[in-house]
Design a protein around this motif. Structure first.
Motif, PDB file in Angstrom:
ATOM      1  N   VAL A  14       0.839  -1.204   0.000  1.00  0.00           N
ATOM      2  CA  VAL A  14       0.000   0.000   0.000  1.00  0.00           C
ATOM      3  C   VAL A  14       0.876   1.257   0.000  1.00  0.00           C
ATOM      4  O   VAL A  14       0.616   2.210  -0.746  1.00  0.00           O
ATOM      5  N   ILE A  18       1.046   4.308  -2.624  1.00  0.00           N
ATOM      6  CA  ILE A  18       0.885   5.707  -2.208  1.00  0.00           C
ATOM      7  C   ILE A  18       2.037   6.554  -2.747  1.00  0.00           C
ATOM      8  O   ILE A  18       1.831   7.667  -3.255  1.00  0.00           O
ATOM      9  N   ARG A  21       1.634   7.013  -6.521  1.00  0.00           N
ATOM     10  CA  ARG A  21       0.563   7.985  -6.796  1.00  0.00           C
ATOM     11  C   ARG A  21       1.047   9.411  -6.534  1.00  0.00           C
ATOM     12  O   ARG A  21       0.784  10.325  -7.319  1.00  0.00           O
TER      13      ARG A  21
ATOM     14  N   SER B  80      -9.939   4.229  -1.021  1.00  0.00           N
ATOM     15  CA  SER B  80     -10.111   4.707  -2.402  1.00  0.00           C
ATOM     16  C   SER B  80      -9.649   6.154  -2.525  1.00  0.00           C
ATOM     17  O   SER B  80      -9.158   6.556  -3.574  1.00  0.00           O
ATOM     18  N   ARG B  81      -9.774   6.925  -1.450  1.00  0.00           N
ATOM     19  CA  ARG B  81      -9.256   8.293  -1.481  1.00  0.00           C
ATOM     20  C   ARG B  81      -7.727   8.292  -1.498  1.00  0.00           C
ATOM     21  O   ARG B  81      -7.097   9.162  -2.076  1.00  0.00           O
ATOM     22  N   MET B  82      -7.126   7.310  -0.830  1.00  0.00           N
ATOM     23  CA  MET B  82      -5.659   7.251  -0.765  1.00  0.00           C
ATOM     24  C   MET B  82      -5.049   6.653  -2.024  1.00  0.00           C
ATOM     25  O   MET B  82      -3.962   7.042  -2.437  1.00  0.00           O
ATOM     26  N   LEU B  83      -5.767   5.680  -2.635  1.00  0.00           N
ATOM     27  CA  LEU B  83      -5.145   4.870  -3.684  1.00  0.00           C
ATOM     28  C   LEU B  83      -5.919   4.864  -4.993  1.00  0.00           C
ATOM     29  O   LEU B  83      -5.525   4.185  -5.937  1.00  0.00           O
ATOM     30  N   GLY B  84      -7.044   5.543  -5.044  1.00  0.00           N
ATOM     31  CA  GLY B  84      -7.875   5.475  -6.235  1.00  0.00           C
ATOM     32  C   GLY B  84      -8.646   4.168  -6.263  1.00  0.00           C
ATOM     33  O   GLY B  84      -8.918   3.564  -5.228  1.00  0.00           O
ATOM     34  N   ASP B  86      -7.848   1.183  -6.965  1.00  0.00           N
ATOM     35  CA  ASP B  86      -7.169   0.034  -6.357  1.00  0.00           C
ATOM     36  C   ASP B  86      -7.631  -0.188  -4.918  1.00  0.00           C
ATOM     37  O   ASP B  86      -7.791  -1.306  -4.461  1.00  0.00           O
ATOM     38  N   THR B  93      -6.501  -4.629   0.483  1.00  0.00           N
ATOM     39  CA  THR B  93      -5.816  -3.344   0.293  1.00  0.00           C
ATOM     40  C   THR B  93      -6.412  -2.288   1.218  1.00  0.00           C
ATOM     41  O   THR B  93      -5.683  -1.473   1.790  1.00  0.00           O
ATOM     42  N   ALA B  97      -4.416  -0.228   4.002  1.00  0.00           N
ATOM     43  CA  ALA B  97      -4.411   1.241   3.991  1.00  0.00           C
ATOM     44  C   ALA B  97      -4.776   1.786   5.366  1.00  0.00           C
ATOM     45  O   ALA B  97      -4.186   2.765   5.839  1.00  0.00           O
TER      46      ALA B  97
END
Lengths: 128, 163
Positions: A14, A18, A21, B80-84, B86, B93, B97
């Motif tokens: 993860v 991050i 991104r 979803s805010r952190m990784l889109g 995915d 996941t 997160a």
């Protein structure tokens, strides 16, 4: 703008996502992204071919970020590749140790894409 | 923001009630920077027992644990805010997160307390799924819990210190 080959080293998949991104949100032109989950895997990736920059966690199993830096310094193929360390710990001592071992900068979590750009772009020889 | 607190004779840093404010500040920063959300602090002590619980251990000058609890739906929305996409598509996941958020809050918290920054280590995060469990710390322990609101849903953040 030069396209970049970037290696991200972190035991958390993860966190690797991050960081990826954040690099893209920072407007850096990442063409190829390589991943490793510890320092030993990262050394293997380094020996496969030219990299423009490495972003590495400090606390990892098998081989941590500080040990990775020491091994990297002994590799001819790694000469000139800038390394930016990423840390959750608020420890100044760990940051100083990383910079002494050859890291060119560090990012403390949490970080914004702007902070990633500030730390990474100056190490890319004016290509970004 | 940094603060000082009293230090025991054996190098342990004593619990300080002002840490509640520091923990709030550390959490709000992490959620805003990593997930792009400005959470509200709830004045009520609304409990969130279900879904996912992330835990990060503290060892050294401060021994204890930081926990972050929220519903499964909230953990997916945060991911979803952190990784889109995915983050939203894979429950594993989303759990990871949440663990990373907890880890960053713990790190940001201790980084704001000068006596802890270099003298307190964090464990890797662990995430428990489900509701049918209870947590207890060995006495004597102290702690603070804050409730944050994410789209009206509670997210509970606790700091439990072993004395």
């Amino acid at each position: 703008m030069k396209s970049l080959r970037v290696l991200i080293v972190d035991d958390s998949s993860v966190m690797r996502k991050i960081v990826e991104r954040a690099l893209r949100q920072a407007g850096l032109n990442v063409s190829e992204l390589l991943e490793a989950s510890n320092g030993a895997e990262a050394l293997a990736e380094v020996q496969k071919g030219a990299l423009d920059i490495i972003l590495s966690d400090i606390n990892m199993p098998v081989m941590d970020g500080l040990e990775f830096l020491k091994h990297l310094a002994a590799l001819d193929s790694a000469k000139g590749i800038p390394v930016v360390m990423i840390t959750t710990e608020g420890s100044e001592a760990r940051v100083v140790e990383a910079l002494s071992a050859g890291a060119r900068g560090y990012l403390r979590k949490p970080f914004t894409p702007e902070q990633v750009r500030e730390r990474v772009a100056p190490l890319l020889g004016g290509n970004q | 923001m940094r603060t000082m607190s009293s230090q025991g004779s054996q190098g342990a840093v004593a619990f300080d009630p002002n840490w509640k404010t520091i923990l709030e500040c550390a959490a709000l920063e992490v959620f805003e920077i990593m997930a792009g959300v400005r959470l509200e602090i709830s004045s009520s002590s609304e409990e969130q027992n279900g879904g996912e619980t992330a835990m990060v251990g503290l060892a050294g000058a401060l021994c204890g644990m930081v926990t972050l609890r929220c519903s499964r739906q909230s953990s997916v929305r945060l991911a979803s805010r952190m990784l889109g996409e995915d983050g939203a598509s894979n429950p594993s996941t989303a759990r990871d997160a949440l663990g990373e958020l907890c880890n960053m809050i713990a790190g940001n918290f201790k980084g704001k307390i000068s006596q802890l920054a270099d003298r307190c280590m964090l464990s890797v995060p662990t995430v428990i799924s489900g509701e049918d469990y209870s947590m207890s710390a060995t006495d004597p322990s102290q702690g603070v819990t804050i409730t944050l609101l994410f789209d009206g849903e509670p997210i509970c953040l606790s700091l439990i210190i072993q004395n």
